[in-house]
Design a protein around this motif. Sequence first.
Motif, short mmCIF file in Angstrom:
data_model
loop_
_atom_site.label_atom_id
_atom_site.label_comp_id
_atom_site.label_asym_id
_atom_site.label_seq_id
_atom_site.Cartn_x
_atom_site.Cartn_y
_atom_site.Cartn_z
N SER A 1 -8.65 -3.16 -3.10
CA SER A 1 -8.36 -1.82 -3.59
C SER A 1 -7.44 -1.86 -4.81
O SER A 1 -6.69 -2.82 -5.01
N ARG A 2 -7.49 -0.82 -5.62
CA ARG A 2 -6.60 -0.72 -6.77
C ARG A 2 -5.14 -0.61 -6.33
O ARG A 2 -4.24 -1.10 -7.02
N ASP A 3 -4.92 0.04 -5.20
CA ASP A 3 -3.55 0.17 -4.70
C ASP A 3 -2.93 -1.20 -4.46
O ASP A 3 -1.81 -1.48 -4.91
N TYR B 1 -7.05 1.76 5.55
CA TYR B 1 -8.23 1.08 5.04
C TYR B 1 -9.08 0.61 6.21
O TYR B 1 -8.56 0.28 7.28
N ALA C 1 -11.15 -4.36 2.46
CA ALA C 1 -11.05 -3.10 1.72
C ALA C 1 -9.65 -2.93 1.13
O ALA C 1 -9.49 -2.44 0.01
N ARG D 1 0.85 -1.20 0.00
CA ARG D 1 0.00 0.00 0.00
C ARG D 1 0.88 1.24 0.00
O ARG D 1 2.05 1.18 0.41
#
Length: 325
Positions: free
Chosen positions: A185-187, A176, A181, A170
């Motif tokens: 996530s795109r991260d 988060y 989550a 991340r």
Amino acid sequence: MSHLKAVASRTLQLALVLWAVVTILFLMFRLMPGNPMAAYIDPTFTVEQQQALMAQFGLDKPLWEQYFIYLGNLLQGELGQSFRYREPVAERIFALLPNTLILTFSSLFVAYAFGILAGAYLAWRRGSAVENAAIPLVLMTRAMPEFWLGMVLLAVFSFWLGWFPAGGTRPAGADYDSLWALYTSRDFLSYLALPALTLAIYSQGLPLLLMRSNMLDVMKEDFVTMARIKGLSNWTVVVRHAARNALLPVMTSFAIAVGYQLQGNVVVESIFSWPGLGRELVNAVSASDYPLAQGAFLMIAVVVILMNLIADMLYALLDPRISHA
């Protein structure tokens, strides 16, 4: 009833293997030269303080007594206390295990999906220019050291093109609400891409070559010849008849691949600073934190043993001809 006996017998065998692994790990770390607490005993400590620290971790007892205490703790799910973090080993391992499993299974899913499709296609195009070019390329990717492949992908796609982050899971300071989550996530997916791709490129050779070899054998069988005589299209013959029967050994090789992948994770997680079990294992060994290293080794062994049990059960389920004595 015979299937239940086979499962029970196989489970007992794997339990004995796990006991052997536990015993080897216990002895391996405790019989190494030197004091395991040397890195954590301050030179200013008095003899009484050093003895108290050894007693805190149970290292003042005879080896046989430590062994039975360790076995008793394992049966209760207790893996000991980390020297380095001063926290339960189990908490540390289970906090990192999801990252390792996500990396392992996402890379294997990509490797096996590509390998099965490409292997079937190359068997269908036997002797073509495509096959002649593809096989050496597959063998080359299989021969590449994982650390070298990871560094190349890191240099090209992270440092040069800047498409993906260099390491971690991340961005710095990102928060988060939950693990779900974070993992969706795109991260997280962007951080996962390069280490998963590294392992997938290295691993795809096994399912691809195995699928191709199985397909070539299956396509010589009488039922495939009969399907061609019936006038079925090449697509139907290859996909519905040949590929379907060639899949079984490929799918059961998945369990073996999990074991290899977990070993490869140690290198790849270190290169990409991926906070997983493999990277923590390297750090624990370097820091002489043998309760944590022992727990990490044990967790990897448990996952490999469970996958082998699942593979055996799936093999009997998918192929009724298989019987266990």
